[in-house]
Enzyme design. Structure first.
Site, PDB file in Angstrom:
ATOM      1  N   ASP A  44       0.839  -1.209   0.000  1.00 50.53           N
ATOM      2  CA  ASP A  44       0.000   0.000   0.000  1.00 50.53           C
ATOM      3  C   ASP A  44       0.873   1.259   0.000  1.00 50.53           C
ATOM      4  O   ASP A  44       0.370   2.374  -0.078  1.00 50.53           O
ATOM      5  CB  ASP A  44      -1.018  -0.007   1.147  1.00 50.53           C
ATOM      6  CG  ASP A  44      -0.379  -0.071   2.523  1.00 50.53           C
ATOM      7  OD1 ASP A  44       0.863  -0.149   2.609  1.00 50.53           O
ATOM      8  OD2 ASP A  44      -1.138  -0.046   3.522  1.00 50.53           O
ATOM      9  N   SER A  45       2.212   1.057   0.035  1.00 50.15           N
ATOM     10  CA  SER A  45       3.135   2.186  -0.166  1.00 50.15           C
ATOM     11  C   SER A  45       2.910   2.817  -1.532  1.00 50.15           C
ATOM     12  O   SER A  45       3.352   3.936  -1.780  1.00 50.15           O
ATOM     13  CB  SER A  45       4.592   1.709  -0.037  1.00 50.15           C
ATOM     14  OG  SER A  45       4.834   0.602  -0.881  1.00 50.15           O
ATOM     15  N   ASP A  83      -1.165  -6.315  -0.371  1.00 44.55           N
ATOM     16  CA  ASP A  83      -1.258  -5.652   0.931  1.00 44.55           C
ATOM     17  C   ASP A  83      -2.712  -5.240   1.169  1.00 44.55           C
ATOM     18  O   ASP A  83      -3.310  -4.566   0.319  1.00 44.55           O
ATOM     19  CB  ASP A  83      -0.389  -4.382   0.862  1.00 44.55           C
ATOM     20  CG  ASP A  83       0.314  -4.073   2.144  1.00 44.55           C
ATOM     21  OD1 ASP A  83       0.130  -4.808   3.135  1.00 44.55           O
ATOM     22  OD2 ASP A  83       1.074  -3.080   2.155  1.00 44.55           O
ATOM     23  N   LYS A 112      -1.396  -9.536   2.859  1.00 49.34           N
ATOM     24  CA  LYS A 112      -0.565  -9.125   4.001  1.00 49.34           C
ATOM     25  C   LYS A 112      -1.385  -8.199   4.880  1.00 49.34           C
ATOM     26  O   LYS A 112      -2.059  -7.305   4.363  1.00 49.34           O
ATOM     27  CB  LYS A 112       0.707  -8.413   3.520  1.00 49.34           C
ATOM     28  CG  LYS A 112       1.544  -7.873   4.673  1.00 49.34           C
ATOM     29  CD  LYS A 112       2.947  -7.446   4.223  1.00 49.34           C
ATOM     30  CE  LYS A 112       3.051  -6.062   3.651  1.00 49.34           C
ATOM     31  NZ  LYS A 112       2.606  -4.972   4.545  1.00 49.34           N
ATOM     32  N   GLU A 114      -1.231  -5.798   8.584  1.00 51.73           N
ATOM     33  CA  GLU A 114      -0.383  -5.220   9.636  1.00 51.73           C
ATOM     34  C   GLU A 114      -0.982  -5.504  11.008  1.00 51.73           C
ATOM     35  O   GLU A 114      -2.195  -5.395  11.201  1.00 51.73           O
ATOM     36  CB  GLU A 114      -0.272  -3.692   9.438  1.00 51.73           C
ATOM     37  CG  GLU A 114       0.475  -3.304   8.186  1.00 51.73           C
ATOM     38  CD  GLU A 114       0.704  -1.791   8.050  1.00 51.73           C
ATOM     39  OE1 GLU A 114       0.453  -1.040   9.017  1.00 51.73           O
ATOM     40  OE2 GLU A 114       1.137  -1.377   6.958  1.00 51.73           O
ATOM     41  N   GLU A 181       9.183  -4.534  10.290  1.00 51.28           N
ATOM     42  CA  GLU A 181       9.622  -3.231   9.780  1.00 51.28           C
ATOM     43  C   GLU A 181      10.125  -2.340  10.924  1.00 51.28           C
ATOM     44  O   GLU A 181       9.590  -2.369  12.036  1.00 51.28           O
ATOM     45  CB  GLU A 181       8.447  -2.548   9.062  1.00 51.28           C
ATOM     46  CG  GLU A 181       8.816  -1.176   8.515  1.00 51.28           C
ATOM     47  CD  GLU A 181       7.822  -0.610   7.508  1.00 51.28           C
ATOM     48  OE1 GLU A 181       6.813  -1.288   7.204  1.00 51.28           O
ATOM     49  OE2 GLU A 181       8.060   0.521   7.046  1.00 51.28           O
TER      50      GLU A 181
HETATM   51  O1  KIV Z   1       3.485  -1.147   1.635  1.00 51.91           O
HETATM   52  C1  KIV Z   1       4.630  -1.595   1.587  1.00 51.91           C
HETATM   53  O2  KIV Z   1       5.384  -1.374   0.624  1.00 51.91           O
HETATM   54  C2  KIV Z   1       5.084  -2.413   2.696  1.00 51.91           C
HETATM   55  C3  KIV Z   1       6.558  -2.618   2.830  1.00 51.91           C
HETATM   56  C4  KIV Z   1       7.148  -1.400   3.419  1.00 51.91           C
HETATM   57  C5  KIV Z   1       6.875  -3.830   3.604  1.00 51.91           C
HETATM   58  O3  KIV Z   1       4.302  -2.838   3.490  1.00 51.91           O
END
Ligand code: KIV
Length: 263
Positions: A44-45, A83, A112, A114, A181
């Protein structure tokens, strides 16, 4: 062409070979990254480096599905992680409904999420229902607003103990691997040694089971800020700007297109 990673091969690599994970948000880059990566994370980055927002919190499920599809198209032989964005796994039923959407609308191999001990019941519900889960503990970017910034974790005994509990809870809930992280390296090492699934670090030192970086950071394309843990393997921003400037100069001076590029 190397063999596509599987949940089983990823789990078996612990203690044998460090895993390489990298983010991608589109087919073009996914195809370029595929030969060197064991896993491609549609993080989600993308909300920051692709969509230009200040943090990841406003990413939507629709955005993630769109980009995951693009990555799956570009890297057909890669293990792809989608994510789950903020708000899409607020409880176990919401998480399952949204993860099923990801599975049905993309070719992602897992999702994924968090969170640690507090999210273990959600991980368990997903894995019990056939969704493969990669955990994410330590610094949690989706908590940036509630925590008032990005804070490195594992700096004191309480944080260290909580991180160990988080890792063990996520493993017990059925996650096949986890990202850690922004965590002190000695703590990340202890966590990696205390669980049997791979722990992939980002800003967590070298003594873990693999590394992940955001592709636009490691290629030097993202210029807004550079966290300490990012190594730029090329100066992409300068290369791109110089190439575009050369093109612009040649357009203005009528050097482009030459005979070679003319029908
Ligand atoms: O969103 C992302 O790119 C991530 C990485 C920083 C692990 O979760």
């Amino acid at each position: 062409m190397s063999k596509k990673a599987t949940i089983s091969s990823i789990k078996k690599s612990k203690g044998v070979k460090p895993l390489v994970m990298i983010t991608a948000y589109d087919a073009l880059f996914a195809k370029l990254l595929e030969p060197s990566a064991d896993m491609i994370l549609v993080g989600d980055s993308l909300n920051m480096s692709f969509a230009g927002k200040g943090d990841t919190v406003s990413a939507t499920l629709e955005q993630m599905i769109y980009h995951t599809n693009a990555v799956c198209m570009g890297a057909k032989n890669s293990f792809v992680i989608c994510d789950m964005p903020f708000g899409t796994y607020s409880d176990e039923n919401v998480a399952l409904k949204n993860s099923i959407k990801v599975y049905q609308q993309t070719h992602a191999d897992c999702v994924k999420i968090e969170g640690g001990e507090d999210k273990a019941y959600i991980v368990k519900h997903l894995t019990d229902n056939g969704i493969a889960v990669c955990g994410h503990i330590g610094l949690l970017p989706q908590s940036v607003r509630s925590e008032g910034g990005y804070k490195v974790k594992g700096k004191n005994q309480d944080e260290k103990e909580q991180l160990l509990l988080d890792a063990k809870a996520i493993e017990k809930a059925g996650a096949f691997c986890m990202v850690i992280e922004g965590t002190k390296a000695d703590v990340a090492k202890e966590i990696s040694e205390s669980v049997s699934i791979p722990v992939i670090g980002i800003g967590a030192g070298v003594d873990v089971d693999g590394q992940v970086l955001v592709f636009s950071d490691m290629l030097g394309l993202f210029e807004e800020f550079t966290p300490k843990f990012v190594k730029k393997y090329m100066d992409g921003a300068t290369l791109v700007k110089n190439a575009v400037k050369e093109y612009a100069d040649e357009v203005v001076s009528h050097k482009f297109p030459s005979e070679e590029h003319t029908y």
